[in-house]
Design a protein around this motif. Sequence first.
Motif, mmCIF file in Angstrom:
data_model
loop_
_atom_site.group_PDB
_atom_site.id
_atom_site.type_symbol
_atom_site.label_atom_id
_atom_site.label_comp_id
_atom_site.label_asym_id
_atom_site.label_seq_id
_atom_site.Cartn_x
_atom_site.Cartn_y
_atom_site.Cartn_z
ATOM 1 N N VAL A 196 0.817 -1.206 0.000
ATOM 2 C CA VAL A 196 0.000 0.000 0.000
ATOM 3 C C VAL A 196 0.857 1.265 0.000
ATOM 4 O O VAL A 196 0.514 2.251 -0.654
ATOM 5 N N ARG A 197 1.959 1.235 0.704
ATOM 6 C CA ARG A 197 2.771 2.445 0.837
ATOM 7 C C ARG A 197 3.350 2.877 -0.510
ATOM 8 O O ARG A 197 3.877 2.054 -1.263
ATOM 9 N N ALA A 198 3.259 4.167 -0.783
ATOM 10 C CA ALA A 198 3.815 4.702 -2.023
ATOM 11 C C ALA A 198 5.333 4.573 -2.050
ATOM 12 O O ALA A 198 5.941 4.534 -3.122
ATOM 13 N N SER A 199 5.952 4.480 -0.889
ATOM 14 C CA SER A 199 7.410 4.412 -0.796
ATOM 15 C C SER A 199 7.963 3.013 -1.036
ATOM 16 O O SER A 199 9.184 2.833 -1.084
ATOM 17 N N THR A 200 7.111 2.006 -1.160
ATOM 18 C CA THR A 200 7.574 0.633 -1.402
ATOM 19 C C THR A 200 6.999 0.108 -2.711
ATOM 20 O O THR A 200 5.923 0.529 -3.149
ATOM 21 N N ASN A 201 7.728 -0.809 -3.314
ATOM 22 C CA ASN A 201 7.265 -1.463 -4.538
ATOM 23 C C ASN A 201 7.780 -2.897 -4.519
ATOM 24 O O ASN A 201 8.848 -3.186 -5.059
ATOM 25 N N CYS A 202 7.024 -3.792 -3.882
ATOM 26 C CA CYS A 202 7.468 -5.162 -3.674
ATOM 27 C C CYS A 202 6.324 -6.132 -3.956
ATOM 28 O O CYS A 202 5.170 -5.845 -3.624
ATOM 29 N N PHE A 224 -5.835 -6.249 -5.619
ATOM 30 C CA PHE A 224 -7.027 -5.411 -5.502
ATOM 31 C C PHE A 224 -6.623 -4.131 -4.782
ATOM 32 O O PHE A 224 -6.331 -4.139 -3.584
ATOM 33 N N ASP A 225 -6.595 -3.034 -5.535
ATOM 34 C CA ASP A 225 -6.178 -1.737 -4.999
ATOM 35 C C ASP A 225 -7.347 -1.140 -4.225
ATOM 36 O O ASP A 225 -8.081 -0.288 -4.722
ATOM 37 N N PHE A 226 -7.504 -1.587 -2.975
ATOM 38 C CA PHE A 226 -8.669 -1.139 -2.201
ATOM 39 C C PHE A 226 -8.613 0.349 -1.833
ATOM 40 O O PHE A 226 -9.669 0.987 -1.729
ATOM 41 N N PRO A 227 -7.439 0.964 -1.654
ATOM 42 C CA PRO A 227 -7.458 2.406 -1.399
ATOM 43 C C PRO A 227 -8.057 3.192 -2.560
ATOM 44 O O PRO A 227 -8.846 4.127 -2.355
ATOM 45 N N ARG A 228 -7.706 2.805 -3.782
ATOM 46 C CA ARG A 228 -8.265 3.505 -4.942
ATOM 47 C C ARG A 228 -9.752 3.216 -5.087
ATOM 48 O O ARG A 228 -10.543 4.127 -5.329
ATOM 49 N N THR A 233 -7.224 7.632 1.625
ATOM 50 C CA THR A 233 -5.864 8.148 1.647
ATOM 51 C C THR A 233 -4.930 7.023 2.070
ATOM 52 O O THR A 233 -5.369 5.982 2.584
ATOM 53 N N GLU A 234 -3.637 7.219 1.858
ATOM 54 C CA GLU A 234 -2.689 6.202 2.278
ATOM 55 C C GLU A 234 -2.781 5.964 3.786
ATOM 56 O O GLU A 234 -2.745 4.819 4.244
ATOM 57 N N GLU A 235 -2.930 7.029 4.556
ATOM 58 C CA GLU A 235 -3.035 6.889 6.009
ATOM 59 C C GLU A 235 -4.271 6.068 6.387
ATOM 60 O O GLU A 235 -4.203 5.189 7.264
ATOM 61 N N GLU A 236 -5.395 6.327 5.726
ATOM 62 C CA GLU A 236 -6.622 5.578 6.018
ATOM 63 C C GLU A 236 -6.466 4.113 5.629
ATOM 64 O O GLU A 236 -6.900 3.206 6.349
#
Length: 274
Positions: A196-202, A224-228, A233-236
Amino acid sequence: MPSGQPVFPRRVPDAYIAMRGLVVASLLILLVGGTDAFRICAFNAHRLTLTKILARCDIMVLQEVVDSSQNTVLFLLQKLQRSDKTQVLNFYQYNDTEDIFAREPFVAQFTLPSKILPSVVLVPLHTTPKDVEKELNALYDVFLDVSQRWQNENVILLGDFNADCASLAKKRLNSLLLRTKAGFHWVIPDGEDTTVRASTNCTYDRIVMHGQGCQKLLKAAATFDFPRRFQLTEEEALRVSDHYPVEVELNKAAQGIPPHCLSTLLLLSLSQLG
């Protein structure tokens, strides 16, 4: 579903199999739409605060849900209803005699509404980051054990494998038995971000399929990109999990099942190890 509560070793007291209907009435609109596909999902969910994610799936593997009181799990189980879409045929916890796994796989066999694939075996695994390679290679032994025990080679191995980035280099990934042995298909591709974090890509979370029946019915596999989807928001989103669910759809496996009969079967694989 087998009668009575399954008895588990003291080390892993918190694995459950249960049939699920609607947790709350507000989920009804999500289930009414229906689909020709049968969806199987795995989710490293830290909190069960967004049940709309669970409602998407016909079989859901939940991992890393920590609830020492077990009140949340019991509440869910009380709300579950028997499903006409799938049934539990068999289940057992893998006998890890060499103590390789931090969390021994809890294996289950399910019926499917398909003449091509009348049953499928799920083998969930949540690896510990320091022993990823060892545990994933041992997962091949679990496959051999279950396929021989139930004479069924249509097996789906899935969960948070930690199979990328600092936990497992690409060179070591490609040398895994599940990569070098014939018949295994990693349907969540390398490079697919399951975090989920924008700072990671794994690509930590994986689904690996084996068997001709699985291959014939495979329609799609994705995160499944549930935040989108739910405009979080990323925090939520991180309050729910720092992982996306991964899911596979089996094409036309549910043909002939009325949309309003959709329900979800949960394979709750909880871990005190976090």
